[in-house]
Design a protein around this motif. Structure first.
Motif, PDB file in Angstrom:
ATOM      1  N   TYR A   1      -2.737   1.261  -5.398  1.00 30.27           N
ATOM      2  CA  TYR A   1      -2.696  -0.448  -4.769  1.00 30.27           C
ATOM      3  C   TYR A   1      -4.129  -0.782  -5.111  1.00 30.27           C
TER       4      TYR A   1
ATOM      5  N   GLU B   1       1.589   9.213   2.109  1.00 27.27           N
ATOM      6  CA  GLU B   1       1.629  10.256   0.915  1.00 27.27           C
ATOM      7  C   GLU B   1       1.855  11.091   0.441  1.00 27.27           C
TER       8      GLU B   1
ATOM      9  N   ASN C   1      -1.225   2.766   4.903  1.00 28.62           N
ATOM     10  CA  ASN C   1      -1.043   4.041   3.804  1.00 28.62           C
ATOM     11  C   ASN C   1      -0.529   5.120   4.527  1.00 28.62           C
TER      12      ASN C   1
ATOM     13  N   GLN D   1       0.768  -1.151   0.532  1.00 29.58           N
ATOM     14  CA  GLN D   1       0.054  -0.268  -0.156  1.00 29.58           C
ATOM     15  C   GLN D   1       0.698   1.382  -0.215  1.00 29.58           C
ATOM     16  N   ASP D   2       2.413   1.100   0.385  1.00 29.56           N
ATOM     17  CA  ASP D   2       3.186   2.643  -0.129  1.00 29.56           C
ATOM     18  C   ASP D   2       3.932   2.444  -0.723  1.00 29.56           C
TER      19      ASP D   2
ATOM     20  N   THR E   1       2.995   8.143  -2.489  1.00 34.50           N
ATOM     21  CA  THR E   1       1.923   6.560  -2.594  1.00 34.50           C
ATOM     22  C   THR E   1       0.975   6.716  -2.554  1.00 34.50           C
ATOM     23  N   SER E   2      -0.578   6.292  -2.854  1.00 32.97           N
ATOM     24  CA  SER E   2      -2.177   6.491  -3.034  1.00 32.97           C
ATOM     25  C   SER E   2      -2.595   5.073  -3.013  1.00 32.97           C
ATOM     26  N   THR E   3      -4.118   5.285  -1.913  1.00 33.72           N
ATOM     27  CA  THR E   3      -4.199   3.896  -1.416  1.00 33.72           C
ATOM     28  C   THR E   3      -4.777   3.527  -3.067  1.00 33.72           C
ATOM     29  N   SER E   4      -4.652   4.386  -3.793  1.00 33.63           N
ATOM     30  CA  SER E   4      -5.926   4.302  -5.582  1.00 33.63           C
ATOM     31  C   SER E   4      -5.327   3.252  -6.377  1.00 33.63           C
TER      32      SER E   4
ATOM     33  N   SER F   1       4.499   3.449  -4.730  1.00 31.33           N
ATOM     34  CA  SER F   1       4.542   4.536  -5.703  1.00 31.33           C
ATOM     35  C   SER F   1       4.020   4.270  -6.626  1.00 31.33           C
ATOM     36  N   SER F   2       3.263   4.582  -8.241  1.00 33.59           N
ATOM     37  CA  SER F   2       2.959   4.371  -9.246  1.00 33.59           C
ATOM     38  C   SER F   2       4.671   3.840  -9.607  1.00 33.59           C
TER      39      SER F   2
END
Length: 176
Positions: free
Chosen positions: A92, A83, A80, A51-52, A87-90, A54-55
């Motif tokens: 994930y 951010e 998470n 969850q941590d 990073t973003s939960t989206s 990044s794209s």
């Protein structure tokens, strides 16, 4: 000035963690031989705390998978905490959804918690509005207190609870 410093660092073989991720992604995209060598060396890669990611890091995971490496990801979108570094939960959720479309039976839900007592698991599950987590150990006797308010209010309530139960402040346990 910043550009010159970066160029100097790079020419001396020094790069940041963020730069390392960018270069890893770039080289994996461009270098078929690198992907082949990695696939020969590693049959499986496990990425914890997914969850941590990044794209860019998810892109690396996807490239490893396309190279024939079995990629296992372990994550909890409720945890998470990065951010601030992109990073973003989206990310994930998008990755998870794309995997489950291709491999619907590949999700394993972990419902047993080895870190907390049952009361904490029930409380957190209610906050999340998710399936109940189960603690792995037998219930520890006692109360679970949730303190809200500003720092001073929480400290005052905490001290009241310590006095009520006769707990030495030095031996009190706080989960924050």
């Amino acid at each position: 000035i910043a550009k010159r410093k970066l160029e100097r660092y790079f020419s001396n073989g020094l790069i940041s963690c963020d730069q390392a991720r960018v270069y890893a992604n770039l080289y994996l995209r461009q270098e078929e031989e690198l992907r082949r060598v990695l696939a020969c060396r590693f049959s499986e890669v496990i990425i914890d705390e997914f969850q941590d990611c990044s794209s860019i890091e998810i892109g690396i995971a996807e490239l490893l998978a396309k190279s024939g490496i079995h990629v296992v990801t372990v994550g909890d979108p409720y945890q998470n905490i990065y951010e601030f570094r992109g990073t973003s939960t989206s990310f994930y959720k998008q990755y998870k959804d794309s995997i489950l479309k291709r491999y619907p039976s590949n999700e394993v839900k972990l419902s047993k918690n080895y870190r907390s007592i049952e009361k904490i698991c029930v409380f957190i599950s209610k906050l999340r509005m998710t399936d109940l987590m189960v603690a792995s150990e037998k219930e520890v006797q006692g109360e679970l207190a949730v303190l809200i308010g500003d720092d001073e209010e929480q400290l005052q309530r905490f001290n009241e609870l310590l006095r009520r139960y006769g707990i030495d402040r030095e031996k009190a346990i706080v989960l924050a």
